[in-house]
Enzyme design. Sequence first.
Site, PDB file in Angstrom:
ATOM      1  N   GLU A   8      -5.480  69.364  57.364  1.00 12.42           N
ATOM      2  CA  GLU A   8      -5.309  70.769  56.976  1.00 12.42           C
ATOM      3  C   GLU A   8      -5.486  71.008  55.484  1.00 12.42           C
ATOM      4  OE1 GLU A   8      -1.797  72.315  59.778  1.00 12.42           O
ATOM      5  OE2 GLU A   8      -1.784  70.203  59.283  1.00 12.42           O
ATOM      6  N   ASP A  81      -1.120  68.301  61.080  1.00 14.73           N
ATOM      7  CA  ASP A  81       0.290  67.907  60.960  1.00 14.73           C
ATOM      8  C   ASP A  81       0.931  67.583  62.311  1.00 14.73           C
ATOM      9  OD1 ASP A  81       0.185  68.161  58.247  1.00 14.73           O
ATOM     10  OD2 ASP A  81       1.112  70.134  58.174  1.00 14.73           O
ATOM     11  N   ASP A  83       3.265  68.401  64.325  1.00 19.44           N
ATOM     12  CA  ASP A  83       4.235  69.328  64.904  1.00 19.44           C
ATOM     13  C   ASP A  83       3.482  70.310  65.788  1.00 19.44           C
ATOM     14  OD1 ASP A  83       2.980  71.011  63.081  1.00 19.44           O
ATOM     15  OD2 ASP A  83       4.662  71.087  61.697  1.00 19.44           O
ATOM     16  N   GLU A  85       2.701  73.477  65.410  1.00 22.10           N
ATOM     17  CA  GLU A  85       1.684  74.254  64.717  1.00 22.10           C
ATOM     18  C   GLU A  85       0.451  73.397  64.440  1.00 22.10           C
ATOM     19  OE1 GLU A  85       1.372  77.505  61.093  1.00 22.10           O
ATOM     20  OE2 GLU A  85       3.055  76.111  61.138  1.00 22.10           O
ATOM     21  N   TYR A 298       6.665  63.026  56.717  1.00 17.44           N
ATOM     22  CA  TYR A 298       6.434  64.446  57.013  1.00 17.44           C
ATOM     23  C   TYR A 298       7.724  65.238  56.853  1.00 17.44           C
ATOM     24  CZ  TYR A 298       4.466  68.543  59.289  1.00 17.44           C
ATOM     25  OH  TYR A 298       4.020  69.818  59.563  1.00 17.44           O
ATOM     26  N   ARG A 300       8.579  68.342  57.777  1.00 14.49           N
ATOM     27  CA  ARG A 300       9.047  69.316  58.778  1.00 14.49           C
ATOM     28  C   ARG A 300       9.526  68.544  60.003  1.00 14.49           C
ATOM     29  NH1 ARG A 300       4.333  71.828  56.712  1.00 14.49           N
ATOM     30  NH2 ARG A 300       4.862  73.640  55.432  1.00 14.49           N
ATOM     31  N   HIS A 343       9.604  63.242  65.481  1.00 16.46           N
ATOM     32  CA  HIS A 343       9.289  62.095  64.627  1.00 16.46           C
ATOM     33  C   HIS A 343      10.469  61.770  63.740  1.00 16.46           C
ATOM     34  CE1 HIS A 343       6.974  65.817  63.603  1.00 16.46           C
ATOM     35  NE2 HIS A 343       7.822  65.812  62.606  1.00 16.46           N
TER      36      HIS A 343
END
Length: 682
Positions: A8, A81, A83, A85, A298, A300, A343
Amino acid sequence: MSNLIIVESPAKAKTIEKFLGKNYKVKASIGHIRDLPKSKLGVDIEDNFNPSYITIRGKASIANELKKEAKKSEKVFLATDPDREGEAISWHLAYILGLDENENNRIEFNEITKEAVRNAIKNPRKIDKNLVDAQQARRVLDRLVGYKISPILWAKVRKGLSAGRVQSVATKMICDRESEIEKFIPQEYWSISLNAQNSNKENISFELSGNKNKKIEIKNEEQSSKILSDIKGKNLQVKKIEKKNRKKMPYRPFTTSTLQQEAANKLGFTTKKTMQLAQQLYEGISVKGRGTLGLITYMRTDSQRISSEAQALAKEHITSKYGNKYYKSYGYKQTGKNVQDAHECIRPSHIELEPMELENSLNKDQYKLYRLIYSRFIACMMQDALYEQQSINADIDDYNFKANGSKLLFDGFLRVYDYSTSEENILPSVEENEILKVKKILPKQHFTQPPARYNEASLVKTLEELGIGRPSTYSSIISTIQDRGYVEKKQKNLFPTELGKVVTNLLEEYFKQIVDLEFTADIEGKLDTVAEGKDAWKEVVSNFYKPIEHDLEIASKEIERINMDEETDEVCELCGNKMVIKHGRFGKFMACSNYPECKNTKPILQKTGVKCPKCSEGDVIIRKTKKGKIFYGCSSYPKCDFVSWNKPTGELCPQCNSPLAETDKKSKYKIACTNKECKYKK
């Protein structure tokens, strides 16, 4: 032919490309590449809520470049990423690039290290459509709330307002807290403490704890005076001495929300700033002598898990640096509502890189956050701190007094995580039945306090406890409610504005579900069941929307236009009519009440009550930079260009005759001279 990896962010692409070699090209989509259109609803309510996705305006060139690179590549890996999203972005990329979504082309990694990325490439998987559907459901739900309810607010209150599925709940919470504070009636109570001395003339502070071994409540001065007359001129007799050991457990490693809370409390960072810095640390920083490295996992996540590899490395670090007695194996047990546990926790990616080694590679704020994350992670695998809890119980007649103390026996995790306040308060030695001479009696009046206003940290904590929203969205929620003018921050506390109260009242009356805490939390649970493949996303959306559809019809008919204008005594210099205070997209401003015939507008000046020290004609007013930072300037600008970061007092320095100003709150001095060459302070 080379392989193509799509991420991204350009920073992330740069970090990965450096350690993958010539066989891989890494390109960035720069976030979402396909989304619902901005100009219309983009959701077909009549056709089972089917979304109409388009390539985001301005992203066509990026999409074409990615298509071109994909055609030249032997294999395309989607590395967005890890997740929901990120999964949805990969799904949209697969559509744009014409990839088979059932092909094993999705890779994910929790940290940007050479080993983690290479391992992910060896183990690609299919795009997880359940995760995509959960994200689609969230996006469509938010779109329905925003695009269906917001136009009603525009028509009935003013243009530019918005309703949001979670932002409206957060605003209501802040409004409700303000209402509690306004309704709060303080209750009086008193405390009595004593300063006493032992035989060695060492001071000990005691608090009144009871009467005849029963808890005592002193409700007024009369009751306090009665006790004072009973104990006046008498000494304490020690009745009981207790010593027992107490353990303090280390804090768990960071999740998104606990990182946001701790960074706010310990570093003074906003949630937005914390997430921006964490993103930079995750995507990669140029480290002197090491190249570009991703420094944390990560950011989030709602998980507190630690991989076995990371645990082993932490153990090696702790035992080699502090000794075996400081190490304790991490007993993982997940807690919290609706935890996805997708995670790991937030931890350093390179445990060998201690904060001090990176100080010259990071800016000041990056260093502070990295140090916080690093020390918290190491501390979570260290032994408990051990205290000796001390207490002395002493009596004057039937009145019981108690002194408490604490002595640190073993620092444990506090050796590393030094953000905790010291609990040491060692009591002097006394013996049972010893008489302690009372030197001073200190009665004190108190009043019960209303509940504290939310700050960013406490709002995040409460949202998470209630299961509302996701930790990754808290930063944008808090920014949005301030940008919309529903909430304002004063001295780190969040206050509802008049506009925020008006909008919340309307939503409570006509759209109860939207601002219902339990309902909003339940929706998060439903999104989790979609992610697990247990529920169909369109069914969840349909069940949510049906009652709102009925509310929309009623609200459109029944809500009357609300005039938010506030009358003033100021007269318009152009036409002589009264000026009114209006609410605009960027806050309050003054406008002529004779609009549209007279279109005179001007900003509202927040006066400090001090005349300009430079021109003596204008007033010193509060101004803001583009980033919202407060400074002080002259109301006669541009005629007078006086500016100051600190608030002028209106007085002049007795040494150099320059203006005096209030100092930073951290300074022990309250006032200082604005002349940098003069060192006058008071």
